[in-house]
Write a protein that holds these residues in place. Structure first.
Motif, PDB file in Angstrom:
ATOM      1  N   ARG A 159      15.641  50.161 -36.791  1.00  0.00           N
ATOM      2  CA  ARG A 159      15.091  51.144 -37.745  1.00  0.00           C
ATOM      3  C   ARG A 159      14.056  50.489 -38.658  1.00  0.00           C
ATOM      4  NH1 ARG A 159      16.015  51.980 -42.768  1.00  0.00           N
ATOM      5  NH2 ARG A 159      18.007  50.855 -42.798  1.00  0.00           N
ATOM      6  N   ARG A 160      14.402  49.324 -39.225  1.00  0.00           N
ATOM      7  CA  ARG A 160      13.465  48.656 -40.126  1.00  0.00           C
ATOM      8  C   ARG A 160      12.194  48.241 -39.391  1.00  0.00           C
ATOM      9  NH1 ARG A 160      18.147  45.952 -42.271  1.00  0.00           N
ATOM     10  NH2 ARG A 160      17.541  44.060 -41.123  1.00  0.00           N
ATOM     11  N   ALA A 161      12.352  47.740 -38.167  1.00  0.00           N
ATOM     12  CA  ALA A 161      11.183  47.333 -37.381  1.00  0.00           C
ATOM     13  C   ALA A 161      10.295  48.527 -37.066  1.00  0.00           C
ATOM     14  CB  ALA A 161      11.631  46.648 -36.089  1.00  0.00           C
ATOM     15  N   ALA A 162      10.909  49.656 -36.695  1.00  0.00           N
ATOM     16  CA  ALA A 162      10.137  50.869 -36.386  1.00  0.00           C
ATOM     17  C   ALA A 162       9.382  51.349 -37.619  1.00  0.00           C
ATOM     18  CB  ALA A 162      11.070  51.957 -35.869  1.00  0.00           C
ATOM     19  N   GLU A 163      10.014  51.254 -38.780  1.00  0.00           N
ATOM     20  CA  GLU A 163       9.338  51.661 -40.021  1.00  0.00           C
ATOM     21  C   GLU A 163       8.138  50.766 -40.310  1.00  0.00           C
ATOM     22  OE1 GLU A 163      12.428  51.570 -42.939  1.00  0.00           O
ATOM     23  OE2 GLU A 163      13.258  53.530 -42.342  1.00  0.00           O
ATOM     24  N   ARG A 164       8.290  49.475 -40.099  1.00  0.00           N
ATOM     25  CA  ARG A 164       7.159  48.556 -40.301  1.00  0.00           C
ATOM     26  C   ARG A 164       6.010  48.856 -39.348  1.00  0.00           C
ATOM     27  NH1 ARG A 164       8.636  42.303 -40.195  1.00  0.00           N
ATOM     28  NH2 ARG A 164       6.383  42.238 -39.879  1.00  0.00           N
ATOM     29  N   LEU A 165       6.366  49.311 -38.136  1.00  0.00           N
ATOM     30  CA  LEU A 165       5.360  49.548 -37.096  1.00  0.00           C
ATOM     31  C   LEU A 165       4.799  50.975 -37.122  1.00  0.00           C
ATOM     32  CD1 LEU A 165       7.281  47.694 -34.246  1.00  0.00           C
ATOM     33  CD2 LEU A 165       5.062  46.999 -35.197  1.00  0.00           C
ATOM     34  N   PHE A 166       5.407  51.832 -37.970  1.00  0.00           N
ATOM     35  CA  PHE A 166       4.982  53.243 -38.070  1.00  0.00           C
ATOM     36  C   PHE A 166       5.114  53.966 -36.726  1.00  0.00           C
ATOM     37  CE2 PHE A 166       2.610  50.957 -41.356  1.00  0.00           C
ATOM     38  CZ  PHE A 166       3.032  51.653 -42.498  1.00  0.00           C
ATOM     39  N   ILE A 167       6.206  53.647 -36.009  1.00  0.00           N
ATOM     40  CA  ILE A 167       6.515  54.379 -34.779  1.00  0.00           C
ATOM     41  C   ILE A 167       7.977  54.823 -34.863  1.00  0.00           C
ATOM     42  CG2 ILE A 167       4.831  53.093 -33.396  1.00  0.00           C
ATOM     43  CD1 ILE A 167       7.150  51.528 -32.179  1.00  0.00           C
ATOM     44  N   SER A 168       8.366  55.666 -33.945  1.00  0.00           N
ATOM     45  CA  SER A 168       9.759  56.130 -33.943  1.00  0.00           C
ATOM     46  C   SER A 168      10.671  55.039 -33.386  1.00  0.00           C
ATOM     47  CB  SER A 168       9.895  57.394 -33.098  1.00  0.00           C
ATOM     48  OG  SER A 168       9.693  57.096 -31.719  1.00  0.00           O
ATOM     49  N   GLN A 169      11.931  55.118 -33.747  1.00  0.00           N
ATOM     50  CA  GLN A 169      12.886  54.139 -33.240  1.00  0.00           C
ATOM     51  C   GLN A 169      13.046  54.244 -31.720  1.00  0.00           C
ATOM     52  OE1 GLN A 169      16.386  53.679 -35.668  1.00  0.00           O
ATOM     53  NE2 GLN A 169      17.623  52.978 -33.934  1.00  0.00           N
ATOM     54  N   PRO A 170      13.152  55.472 -31.139  1.00  0.00           N
ATOM     55  CA  PRO A 170      13.216  55.563 -29.668  1.00  0.00           C
ATOM     56  C   PRO A 170      11.964  54.990 -29.001  1.00  0.00           C
ATOM     57  CG  PRO A 170      13.959  57.611 -30.666  1.00  0.00           C
ATOM     58  CD  PRO A 170      13.369  56.790 -31.770  1.00  0.00           C
ATOM     59  N   GLY A 171      10.793  55.208 -29.652  1.00  0.00           N
ATOM     60  CA  GLY A 171       9.553  54.668 -29.090  1.00  0.00           C
ATOM     61  C   GLY A 171       9.588  53.151 -29.038  1.00  0.00           C
ATOM     62  N   LEU A 172      10.085  52.503 -30.097  1.00  0.00           N
ATOM     63  CA  LEU A 172      10.205  51.044 -30.114  1.00  0.00           C
ATOM     64  C   LEU A 172      11.181  50.581 -29.040  1.00  0.00           C
ATOM     65  CD1 LEU A 172       9.723  48.244 -31.316  1.00  0.00           C
ATOM     66  CD2 LEU A 172      11.457  48.758 -33.047  1.00  0.00           C
ATOM     67  N   THR A 173      12.300  51.293 -28.910  1.00  0.00           N
ATOM     68  CA  THR A 173      13.292  50.939 -27.891  1.00  0.00           C
ATOM     69  C   THR A 173      12.674  50.968 -26.500  1.00  0.00           C
ATOM     70  OG1 THR A 173      15.073  51.850 -29.260  1.00  0.00           O
ATOM     71  CG2 THR A 173      15.541  51.549 -26.911  1.00  0.00           C
ATOM     72  N   ARG A 174      11.840  51.985 -26.227  1.00  0.00           N
ATOM     73  CA  ARG A 174      11.184  52.082 -24.910  1.00  0.00           C
ATOM     74  C   ARG A 174      10.239  50.900 -24.680  1.00  0.00           C
ATOM     75  NH1 ARG A 174      10.884  57.586 -26.226  1.00  0.00           N
ATOM     76  NH2 ARG A 174       8.716  57.360 -26.911  1.00  0.00           N
ATOM     77  N   GLN A 175       9.470  50.532 -25.706  1.00  0.00           N
ATOM     78  CA  GLN A 175       8.514  49.426 -25.548  1.00  0.00           C
ATOM     79  C   GLN A 175       9.242  48.117 -25.237  1.00  0.00           C
ATOM     80  OE1 GLN A 175       5.170  49.842 -25.596  1.00  0.00           O
ATOM     81  NE2 GLN A 175       5.522  52.033 -25.925  1.00  0.00           N
ATOM     82  N   ILE A 176      10.348  47.867 -25.938  1.00  0.00           N
ATOM     83  CA  ILE A 176      11.103  46.630 -25.707  1.00  0.00           C
ATOM     84  C   ILE A 176      11.738  46.663 -24.315  1.00  0.00           C
ATOM     85  CG2 ILE A 176      13.049  45.226 -26.483  1.00  0.00           C
ATOM     86  CD1 ILE A 176      10.550  45.175 -28.328  1.00  0.00           C
ATOM     87  N   LYS A 177      12.237  47.835 -23.905  1.00  0.00           N
ATOM     88  CA  LYS A 177      12.828  47.965 -22.572  1.00  0.00           C
ATOM     89  C   LYS A 177      11.780  47.699 -21.496  1.00  0.00           C
ATOM     90  CE  LYS A 177      15.687  51.084 -19.762  1.00  0.00           C
ATOM     91  NZ  LYS A 177      16.617  49.986 -19.425  1.00  0.00           N
ATOM     92  N   GLN A 178      10.545  48.204 -21.713  1.00  0.00           N
ATOM     93  CA  GLN A 178       9.459  47.918 -20.768  1.00  0.00           C
ATOM     94  C   GLN A 178       9.243  46.417 -20.630  1.00  0.00           C
ATOM     95  OE1 GLN A 178       5.716  49.761 -21.576  1.00  0.00           O
ATOM     96  NE2 GLN A 178       6.443  51.841 -21.188  1.00  0.00           N
ATOM     97  N   MET A 179       9.203  45.716 -21.768  1.00  0.00           N
ATOM     98  CA  MET A 179       9.005  44.263 -21.724  1.00  0.00           C
ATOM     99  C   MET A 179      10.111  43.582 -20.925  1.00  0.00           C
ATOM    100  SD  MET A 179       7.817  43.232 -25.586  1.00  0.00           S
ATOM    101  CE  MET A 179       7.471  41.547 -25.091  1.00  0.00           C
ATOM    102  N   GLU A 180      11.330  43.982 -21.163  1.00  0.00           N
ATOM    103  CA  GLU A 180      12.456  43.356 -20.475  1.00  0.00           C
ATOM    104  C   GLU A 180      12.408  43.633 -18.976  1.00  0.00           C
ATOM    105  OE1 GLU A 180      15.815  43.042 -23.966  1.00  0.00           O
ATOM    106  OE2 GLU A 180      15.611  44.970 -22.926  1.00  0.00           O
ATOM    107  N   GLU A 181      11.914  44.809 -18.604  1.00  0.00           N
ATOM    108  CA  GLU A 181      11.769  45.125 -17.179  1.00  0.00           C
ATOM    109  C   GLU A 181      10.665  44.278 -16.547  1.00  0.00           C
ATOM    110  OE1 GLU A 181      11.093  49.294 -17.206  1.00  0.00           O
ATOM    111  OE2 GLU A 181      13.227  49.821 -17.417  1.00  0.00           O
ATOM    112  N   ILE A 182       9.580  44.086 -17.293  1.00  0.00           N
ATOM    113  CA  ILE A 182       8.476  43.277 -16.762  1.00  0.00           C
ATOM    114  C   ILE A 182       8.912  41.821 -16.606  1.00  0.00           C
ATOM    115  CG2 ILE A 182       6.166  42.373 -17.289  1.00  0.00           C
ATOM    116  CD1 ILE A 182       5.665  45.100 -18.734  1.00  0.00           C
ATOM    117  N   TYR A 183       9.593  41.300 -17.636  1.00  0.00           N
ATOM    118  CA  TYR A 183      10.012  39.892 -17.603  1.00  0.00           C
ATOM    119  C   TYR A 183      11.282  39.678 -16.770  1.00  0.00           C
ATOM    120  CZ  TYR A 183       6.658  38.692 -21.300  1.00  0.00           C
ATOM    121  OH  TYR A 183       5.521  38.476 -22.016  1.00  0.00           O
TER     122      TYR A 183
END
Length: 297
Positions: free
Chosen positions: A23-47
């Motif tokens: 939640r705090r990270a999403a607030e700093r990034l001005f994106i939604s929490q689900p949106g941040l979760t998706r971005q991190i999941k994408q990274m983990e899938e790529i790596y």
């Protein structure tokens, strides 16, 4: 899935790795929490590996995440440095240099270096920060400093160093102290005195070197106060809080009610070094090194 790692992914990861809270990270990034979760999941899938461990009440980095955090910090520092250098070049500047220093550097070579540099290349921007030896090393390794003026003996593999000045120590006593009239301090009479020293945080090797002076005279000093600031040491000595041992060059440039007794008769010497990261590609580094070597040569 044809994803590729983009700079935004790494920035999202960096913020989450700092916050360890979605939640705090999403607030700093001005994106939604689900949106941040998706971005991190994408990274983990790529790596093809997990970067975070997630629990009901915690988020922490995996070993792969710890590694990536360090690399991403370096990447964004380098990205920021590129941005700064391009801006300066656009303004007609040659480069910008970030210098770290300890107090004694100001009393020795640093003013002459800066004067010579500004005379030869007035379009170089310089930022100065007085920092402890240990912090300078950390920042040099991260490319957050271009040069450091330090007192230490052992340098990390990536750090190059150039000896600037080797000098003896001086005993600092209150103004008018009976020892002020002596030319050679007798340590046998100092065993009961209190001492104010630069702390180990200033530099581990420097602190050990000073302590070796006492060992050579067969006593452990009563160190009542430790600090990383020379003026603080001098002010405390002037108020009768104790004596100090400092590099002799520190007797210049400070208006404090203290006397300095040169310790030329002891074998210990301290060396001021110029240090820099050999992998740092700042275009101002060769110029600064050239001027330094001419002054010290």
């Amino acid at each position: 899935m044809n994803y590729q790692i983009e700079l935004r992914h790494l920035y999202y990861f960096k913020v989450l790795a700092e916050e360890l809270h979605y939640r705090r990270a999403a607030e700093r990034l001005f994106i939604s929490q689900p949106g941040l979760t998706r971005q991190i999941k994408q990274m983990e899938e790529i790596y093809k590996t997990a970067l975070f461990e997630r629990g009901k009440r915690f988020v922490k980095l995996t070993p792969a995440g710890e590694y990536l955090k360090k690399e991403v910090e370096l990447l964004f520092t380098h990205y920021h440095n590129i941005h700064t250098q391009i801006e300066k070049i656009g303004e007609g500047k040659i480069a910008t240099l970030k210098l770290g220093f300890i107090g004694s550097a100001v009393q020795t070579i640093l003013p002459e270096l800066l004067t010579r540099l500004k005379s030869q290349q007035p379009m170089v921007d310089i930022t100065l920060n007085e920092l402890s030896n240990e912090i300078q090393m950390e920042l040099l390794l991260k490319d957050e400093l271009d040069f450091g003026f330090v007192r230490m003996e052992n340098f990390p593999p990536k750090i190059e160093s150039l000896p600037i000045l080797t000098e003896h120590f001086a005993l600092v006593v209150p103004k008018g102290h009976p020892l002020s009239q002596t030319k050679k301090a007798d340590f046998a009479h100092l065993k009961e005195e209190s001492f104010i020293l630069f702390s180990r945080a200033y530099s581990t090797t420097y602190y050990d070197l000073v302590m070796s002076i006492f060992r050579d005279h067969h006593f452990i000093p009563n160190v009542t106060l430790r600090t990383v600031n020379a003026l603080t040491i001098f002010n405390l000595v002037s108020q009768g809080m104790g004596m100090a041992i400092v590099p002799s060059s520190l007797k210049k440039g400070y208006n404090a009610d203290v006397d300095f007794i040169e310790l030329k008769h002891i074998p210990q010497r301290t060396t001021l070094y110029l240090a820099w990261n050999m992998e740092n590609r700042n275009p101002g580094i060769p110029l600064f090194l050239e001027i330094t070597k001419k002054i010290c040569g």
